[in-house]
Write an enzyme that holds these catalytic residues in place. Structure first.
Site, PDB file in Angstrom:
ATOM      1  N   LYS A  36     -29.237 -23.848  -4.199  1.00 56.43           N
ATOM      2  CA  LYS A  36     -28.991 -22.743  -5.133  1.00 56.43           C
ATOM      3  C   LYS A  36     -29.276 -21.388  -4.514  1.00 56.43           C
ATOM      4  O   LYS A  36     -28.716 -20.366  -4.937  1.00 56.43           O
ATOM      5  CB  LYS A  36     -29.847 -22.914  -6.387  1.00 56.43           C
ATOM      6  CG  LYS A  36     -31.359 -22.874  -6.149  1.00 56.43           C
ATOM      7  CD  LYS A  36     -32.117 -23.093  -7.439  1.00 56.43           C
ATOM      8  CE  LYS A  36     -33.631 -23.125  -7.207  1.00 56.43           C
ATOM      9  NZ  LYS A  36     -34.041 -24.328  -6.450  1.00 56.43           N
ATOM     10  N   HIS A  53     -43.586 -26.941  -8.125  1.00 52.84           N
ATOM     11  CA  HIS A  53     -42.995 -25.713  -7.598  1.00 52.84           C
ATOM     12  C   HIS A  53     -43.902 -24.574  -8.032  1.00 52.84           C
ATOM     13  O   HIS A  53     -44.001 -24.264  -9.216  1.00 52.84           O
ATOM     14  CB  HIS A  53     -41.581 -25.506  -8.123  1.00 52.84           C
ATOM     15  CG  HIS A  53     -40.773 -24.512  -7.322  1.00 52.84           C
ATOM     16  ND1 HIS A  53     -41.220 -23.234  -7.041  1.00 52.84           N
ATOM     17  CD2 HIS A  53     -39.552 -24.621  -6.737  1.00 52.84           C
ATOM     18  CE1 HIS A  53     -40.310 -22.602  -6.318  1.00 52.84           C
ATOM     19  NE2 HIS A  53     -39.293 -23.420  -6.116  1.00 52.84           N
ATOM     20  N   GLU A 110     -38.941 -27.961  -0.572  1.00 53.30           N
ATOM     21  CA  GLU A 110     -37.647 -27.417  -0.969  1.00 53.30           C
ATOM     22  C   GLU A 110     -37.523 -25.932  -0.630  1.00 53.30           C
ATOM     23  O   GLU A 110     -37.296 -25.096  -1.518  1.00 53.30           O
ATOM     24  CB  GLU A 110     -37.432 -27.640  -2.463  1.00 53.30           C
ATOM     25  CG  GLU A 110     -37.511 -29.098  -2.891  1.00 53.30           C
ATOM     26  CD  GLU A 110     -37.643 -29.267  -4.393  1.00 53.30           C
ATOM     27  OE1 GLU A 110     -37.603 -28.244  -5.116  1.00 53.30           O
ATOM     28  OE2 GLU A 110     -37.784 -30.413  -4.862  1.00 53.30           O
TER      29      GLU A 110
END
Length: 464
Positions: free
Chosen positions: A65, A194, A269
């Site tokens: 993204k 996250h 990530e």
């Protein structure tokens, strides 16, 4: 150099040239009026190599993204990264590169049913969850999924907080969800978190890894084979950023809570870490407006510059990513005589090209006086810019010119999905006005020697 399809190929630079040199060449050639990017492939490769050295136990799964440019995805696939996908479209784009499904994590805790079905059909088994409804959907539409429970652990400082949307409470919610997953016969294999995009609170990684350890132990006690720890995103990537502190905390915490002998797979990530500094944007000043202090004054109290990209294009990051973009005047380096601009800094603002009053890129900054036709350069423009850009008011999304140094090309040229067709060796643009730059300072790195950032952008530059 033919640029009819500049996003299809990577231009191999002659020895001694770099991405900034090519940007100068394009500007000075007079062949461009639209805003454009120069993508330095070598910067992505350098970031990958740094990651492997500083976080040797952590496999990067690039967050698509952040920047889903085909060129970026191909380079990262060639380097061997995994991919963090958040939708059917992103999964399809990565699979089209020949990436094995095992190198993809479907890291969206709230997934449409049709996307879950798609993941099941194409063998995307690893996916995250943080709520009961998601478990029920997975049970019905992808019962063989390998699930990773996402817990919440927020950084105190982050460019974009995510905990208000995703992540279950590790104490009050996670145990209940693990027991529900067990009762449904689902396979939970690990924990993710996250801390927030663009993390400015390195110790939060230690806190999150500790919390993950508690959930691992609970999962194992319930009969799950817990074997994946996903450290999520949050790794800054602006020019000059050092990941030493975050890496130190992660490595110490992993050694303490997830020792190597346990055999747990550690992934993360990163998004902006890989691409932010690889993209530099060049914008043209096509109009300007001087605001006079009073009716009798001939000296402007403020100058408004209008450029050919704005918040509906590349600078959407100002609205959606809380970015602060610092302009660097290109024309200040056109000739040594232009150094006189340092004595005539004036209050200025920079505006995008559309008819919307919200289309403001910079406000209350000090800039040298620049004529129409000058260029403003913005570095660190690779993260959360192009994927969200639109053509509102009919203005095009800037083209990307990808370049690579010869030694990096030699390393990548035979790694699939890259092939020989991706690269072109042509110096026709690189040689434009080359001799006129020999005595000039580096356009980006040395600009502070001409006008210190603090003298013309004030607090703006301090955001990095």
């Amino acid at each position: 150099m033919k640029l009819e399809n500049p996003e299809d190929q990577i231009y191999v630079l002659e020895r001694g040239n770099d991405a900034v040199h090519v940007m100068k060449s394009i500007i000075l050639s007079g062949m461009k009026e639209d805003a454009f990017y120069v993508l330095d492939i070598g910067e992505i490769v350098r970031k990958y190599e740094e990651w492997k050295v500083k976080l040797p136990r952590v496999e990067p799964y690039y967050a698509v993204k952040c920047n889903d440019s085909q060129m970026v995805l191909e380079v990262l696939a060639a380097l061997g990264t995994g991919f963090d996908c958040a939708s059917k479209g992103e999964i399809n784009k990565v699979l089209s590169l020949g990436v094995d499904p095992s190198r993809i994590i479907y890291a969206n805790p709230a997934k449409p049913i049709s996307h879950i079905r798609y993941a099941s059909e194409y063998g995307i088994d690893t996916m995250t969850f943080d709520n009961e409804m998601e478990l029920q959907k997975v049970k019905q539409f992808h019962p063989n999924a390998q699930l990773v429970i996402r817990i919440r652990c927020d950084a105190e400082v982050a460019q974009c907080q995510l905990g208000m949307k995703f992540g279950c409470d590790p104490i009050t919610e996670a145990p209940r969800l693990l027991r529900l997953a067990k009762s449904l016969g689902l396979d939970v294999i690990g924990v993710s978190f996250h801390v927030g995009s663009g993390c400015g609170d390195p110790p939060v990684f230690g806190r999150a890894i500790y919390s993950a350890r508690q959930i691992f132990d609970l999962g194992n006690s319930l009969g799950f084979h817990m074997r994946v720890l996903d450290l999520g995103g949050g790794y800054p990537g602006y020019t000059g950023y050092s990941m030493n502190r975050i890496a130190e905390i992660i490595n110490i915490s992993l050694d303490e809570y997830f020792p190597v002998e346990e055999g747990v797979s550690i992934i993360a990530e990163p998004g902006r870490y890989f691409v932010a500094s690889a993209f530099t944007l060049a914008t043209l000043i096509h109009s300007k407006r001087d605001i006079l202090g009073d009716s009798e004054s001939e000296v402007p109290s403020h100058t408004m510059y209008y450029i050919n990209d704005g918040v509906y294009g590349s600078f959407n990051c100002i609205i959606y990513d809380h970015a602060v973009c610092t302009p660097i005047p290109f024309n200040i380096l056109d000739s040594p005589d232009d150094f006189a601009y340092r004595e005539t800094l004036i209050p200025s603002s920079v505006w995008g090209p559309t008819c919307d009053g919200l289309d403001k890129v910079n406000d209350d900054i000090l800039l040298p006086e620049m004529p129409v036709g000058s260029w403003l350069i913005y570095r660190d423009m690779g993260a959360y810019t192009l994927p969200v850009a639109s053509t509102f008011n009919g203005y095009p999304i800037p083209k990307v010119h990808a370049v690579i140094e010869e030694h990096v090309w030699m390393m990548l040229k035979d790694r699939l999905p890259l092939t020989g067709d991706h690269f072109i060796k042509d110096n026709s643009l690189q040689s434009v006005r080359n001799d006129s730059w020999d005595e000039l300072p580096h356009m980006l790195d040395d600009y502070e020697d001409i006008i210190p950032y603090s003298s013309y952008v004030g607090e703006v530059a301090s955001t990095n």
